[in-house]
Design a protein around this motif. Structure first.
Motif, PDB file in Angstrom:
ATOM      1  N   LEU A  56       0.823  -1.209   0.000  1.00  0.00           N
ATOM      2  CA  LEU A  56       0.000   0.000   0.000  1.00  0.00           C
ATOM      3  C   LEU A  56       0.860   1.263   0.000  1.00  0.00           C
ATOM      4  O   LEU A  56       0.535   2.249  -0.682  1.00  0.00           O
ATOM      5  N   ALA A  57       1.958   1.250   0.745  1.00  0.00           N
ATOM      6  CA  ALA A  57       2.849   2.413   0.783  1.00  0.00           C
ATOM      7  C   ALA A  57       3.483   2.650  -0.590  1.00  0.00           C
ATOM      8  O   ALA A  57       3.603   3.802  -1.048  1.00  0.00           O
ATOM      9  N   LYS A  58       3.876   1.579  -1.259  1.00  0.00           N
ATOM     10  CA  LYS A  58       4.472   1.711  -2.591  1.00  0.00           C
ATOM     11  C   LYS A  58       3.436   2.188  -3.604  1.00  0.00           C
ATOM     12  O   LYS A  58       3.744   2.971  -4.508  1.00  0.00           O
ATOM     13  N   GLN A  59       2.191   1.722  -3.458  1.00  0.00           N
ATOM     14  CA  GLN A  59       1.125   2.182  -4.342  1.00  0.00           C
ATOM     15  C   GLN A  59       0.901   3.678  -4.172  1.00  0.00           C
ATOM     16  O   GLN A  59       0.744   4.409  -5.158  1.00  0.00           O
ATOM     17  N   GLN A  60       0.889   4.143  -2.931  1.00  0.00           N
ATOM     18  CA  GLN A  60       0.693   5.578  -2.671  1.00  0.00           C
ATOM     19  C   GLN A  60       1.806   6.396  -3.316  1.00  0.00           C
ATOM     20  O   GLN A  60       1.546   7.446  -3.926  1.00  0.00           O
ATOM     21  N   GLU A  61       3.039   5.926  -3.209  1.00  0.00           N
ATOM     22  CA  GLU A  61       4.171   6.661  -3.788  1.00  0.00           C
ATOM     23  C   GLU A  61       4.043   6.767  -5.306  1.00  0.00           C
ATOM     24  O   GLU A  61       4.261   7.836  -5.884  1.00  0.00           O
ATOM     25  N   VAL A  62       3.677   5.658  -5.953  1.00  0.00           N
ATOM     26  CA  VAL A  62       3.536   5.655  -7.407  1.00  0.00           C
ATOM     27  C   VAL A  62       2.429   6.599  -7.864  1.00  0.00           C
ATOM     28  O   VAL A  62       2.565   7.321  -8.862  1.00  0.00           O
ATOM     29  N   LEU A  63       1.332   6.625  -7.111  1.00  0.00           N
ATOM     30  CA  LEU A  63       0.150   7.367  -7.538  1.00  0.00           C
ATOM     31  C   LEU A  63       0.194   8.852  -7.199  1.00  0.00           C
ATOM     32  O   LEU A  63      -0.451   9.659  -7.868  1.00  0.00           O
ATOM     33  N   TYR A  64       0.951   9.236  -6.165  1.00  0.00           N
ATOM     34  CA  TYR A  64       0.880  10.616  -5.682  1.00  0.00           C
ATOM     35  C   TYR A  64       2.196  11.377  -5.778  1.00  0.00           C
ATOM     36  O   TYR A  64       2.307  12.486  -5.234  1.00  0.00           O
ATOM     37  N   LEU A  95       2.043  -3.543  -8.801  1.00  0.00           N
ATOM     38  CA  LEU A  95       1.720  -3.451  -7.375  1.00  0.00           C
ATOM     39  C   LEU A  95       0.270  -3.855  -7.113  1.00  0.00           C
ATOM     40  O   LEU A  95      -0.040  -4.433  -6.063  1.00  0.00           O
ATOM     41  N   ASN A  96      -0.594  -3.562  -8.055  1.00  0.00           N
ATOM     42  CA  ASN A  96      -1.989  -3.965  -7.932  1.00  0.00           C
ATOM     43  C   ASN A  96      -2.102  -5.487  -7.917  1.00  0.00           C
ATOM     44  O   ASN A  96      -2.844  -6.067  -7.114  1.00  0.00           O
ATOM     45  N   LEU A  97      -1.338  -6.147  -8.798  1.00  0.00           N
ATOM     46  CA  LEU A  97      -1.344  -7.605  -8.818  1.00  0.00           C
ATOM     47  C   LEU A  97      -0.799  -8.185  -7.509  1.00  0.00           C
ATOM     48  O   LEU A  97      -1.309  -9.188  -7.007  1.00  0.00           O
ATOM     49  N   LYS A  98       0.236  -7.548  -6.971  1.00  0.00           N
ATOM     50  CA  LYS A  98       0.790  -8.014  -5.694  1.00  0.00           C
ATOM     51  C   LYS A  98      -0.246  -7.926  -4.579  1.00  0.00           C
ATOM     52  O   LYS A  98      -0.357  -8.814  -3.733  1.00  0.00           O
ATOM     53  N   PHE A  99      -1.012  -6.837  -4.587  1.00  0.00           N
ATOM     54  CA  PHE A  99      -2.058  -6.642  -3.581  1.00  0.00           C
ATOM     55  C   PHE A  99      -3.078  -7.771  -3.663  1.00  0.00           C
ATOM     56  O   PHE A  99      -3.400  -8.408  -2.655  1.00  0.00           O
ATOM     57  N   HIS A 100      -3.563  -8.049  -4.875  1.00  0.00           N
ATOM     58  CA  HIS A 100      -4.579  -9.083  -5.052  1.00  0.00           C
ATOM     59  C   HIS A 100      -4.019 -10.477  -4.763  1.00  0.00           C
ATOM     60  O   HIS A 100      -4.697 -11.316  -4.157  1.00  0.00           O
ATOM     61  N   SER A 101      -2.781 -10.719  -5.186  1.00  0.00           N
ATOM     62  CA  SER A 101      -2.180 -12.045  -5.002  1.00  0.00           C
ATOM     63  C   SER A 101      -1.941 -12.359  -3.533  1.00  0.00           C
ATOM     64  O   SER A 101      -1.975 -13.532  -3.129  1.00  0.00           O
ATOM     65  N   LEU A 102      -1.719 -11.337  -2.722  1.00  0.00           N
ATOM     66  CA  LEU A 102      -1.472 -11.554  -1.304  1.00  0.00           C
ATOM     67  C   LEU A 102      -2.678 -12.211  -0.637  1.00  0.00           C
ATOM     68  O   LEU A 102      -2.533 -13.123   0.191  1.00  0.00           O
ATOM     69  N   HIS A 104      -8.504   7.070 -12.061  1.00  0.00           N
ATOM     70  CA  HIS A 104      -9.137   5.790 -11.722  1.00  0.00           C
ATOM     71  C   HIS A 104      -8.245   4.967 -10.794  1.00  0.00           C
ATOM     72  O   HIS A 104      -8.728   4.301  -9.868  1.00  0.00           O
ATOM     73  N   SER A 105      -6.934   5.019 -11.026  1.00  0.00           N
ATOM     74  CA  SER A 105      -6.017   4.253 -10.189  1.00  0.00           C
ATOM     75  C   SER A 105      -6.048   4.741  -8.743  1.00  0.00           C
ATOM     76  O   SER A 105      -5.942   3.948  -7.800  1.00  0.00           O
ATOM     77  N   ARG A 106      -6.203   6.056  -8.566  1.00  0.00           N
ATOM     78  CA  ARG A 106      -6.314   6.582  -7.204  1.00  0.00           C
ATOM     79  C   ARG A 106      -7.613   6.128  -6.546  1.00  0.00           C
ATOM     80  O   ARG A 106      -7.649   5.866  -5.339  1.00  0.00           O
ATOM     81  N   GLU A 107      -8.682   6.031  -7.331  1.00  0.00           N
ATOM     82  CA  GLU A 107      -9.937   5.486  -6.794  1.00  0.00           C
ATOM     83  C   GLU A 107      -9.725   4.053  -6.334  1.00  0.00           C
ATOM     84  O   GLU A 107     -10.188   3.649  -5.260  1.00  0.00           O
ATOM     85  N   ALA A 108      -9.024   3.277  -7.155  1.00  0.00           N
ATOM     86  CA  ALA A 108      -8.757   1.878  -6.821  1.00  0.00           C
ATOM     87  C   ALA A 108      -7.923   1.786  -5.550  1.00  0.00           C
ATOM     88  O   ALA A 108      -8.152   0.910  -4.696  1.00  0.00           O
ATOM     89  N   TYR A 109      -6.962   2.698  -5.410  1.00  0.00           N
ATOM     90  CA  TYR A 109      -6.124   2.708  -4.206  1.00  0.00           C
ATOM     91  C   TYR A 109      -6.966   2.985  -2.958  1.00  0.00           C
ATOM     92  O   TYR A 109      -6.775   2.346  -1.914  1.00  0.00           O
TER      93      TYR A 109
END
Length: 236
Positions: free
Chosen positions: A113-121, A136-143, A187-192
């Protein structure tokens, strides 16, 4: 009764499957046995078995008097695949909550989640950032699939994630330029934000809520993806 495939046939199937996922064998490609067997340096018997296996997986279609061709998927296939994913991964979230996220799993979840925030913001949105977000989205779902601890569920979810063939075996679009169409920053920020709500439900052990949030999250992505592909084809 299910057919037992030889080790040779399974190896050939792996080779052809990789080519299909990577776009080396595009939709509607006619797989002619004689030249394909010669190219791969194999006999026709294990090749036939490999083709039959890939047909069972839904990657090939058998046409009478023509043989096997690489299957072409339509918008409905995209829609239906995401609908099934929503149910499978939603159930994975329920199981993950029931199994319990230990400290290690929580640390991994927070790290993603921290890495996703960095990429998006931070920085300027680009194909490279869209690709980083996608991974990173795939990693989130795969976890969640991993913590659910159900092999058959994971296999089913991974297979439906790869079909229809708009993504390669790593789950990325074949043309990386399409990432900016599929993963716009807004949209990616919405997903986050949806990821954060889902993580909060998991941390509080709310299994039913986590299941519902994951299903809703994937269905939302399904509708966005479907709409964008339609707009692209319509030139809109």
């Amino acid at each position: 009764m299910s057919k037992t495939f030889s080790t040779r046939a399974l190896s050939i199937a792996d080779t052809l499957r990789s080519r299909i996922y990577e776009g080396g064998l595009p939709p509607d490609t006619h797989l002619m046995e004689v030249p394909l067997a010669a190219e791969l340096g194999v006999s026709r018997t294990p090749l036939r078995d490999a083709l039959a296996r890939l047909a069972d997986e839904g990657l090939l279609a058998y046409l009478p008097n023509r043989g096997y061709v690489v299957r072409r998927f339509q918008f409905k296939d995209v829609y239906d695949a995401y609908t099934l994913r929503a149910n499978l991964e939603g159930f994975a979230c329920r199981l993950a909550c029931q199994n319990g996220f230990d400290a290690s799993a929580m640390t991994r979840l927070d790290s993603v989640l921290a890495k996703q925030q960095e990429v998006l913001y931070t920085g300027v949105w680009s194909v490279e950032r869209a690709l980083a977000w996608h991974d990173l989205n795939l990693k989130f779902h795969s976890l969640f699939l991993e913590i659910a601890g159900n092999h058959w569920l994971s296999e089913a979810a991974l297979r439906v994630r790869r079909l229809p063939l708009i993504f390669d075996r790593e789950g990325r679009p074949h043309n990386h330029g399409e990432l900016q169409l599929l993963y716009q920053r807004e949209h990616s920020r919405e997903a986050y934000s949806e990821h954060l709500r889902l993580a909060a439900a998991v941390k509080h052990g709310e299994a039913s809520r986590a299941e519902g949030l994951m299903a809703e999250h994937i269905l939302h992505n399904r509708d966005v993806l479907n709409q964008r592909f339609k707009q692209e084809n319509e030139g809109g």
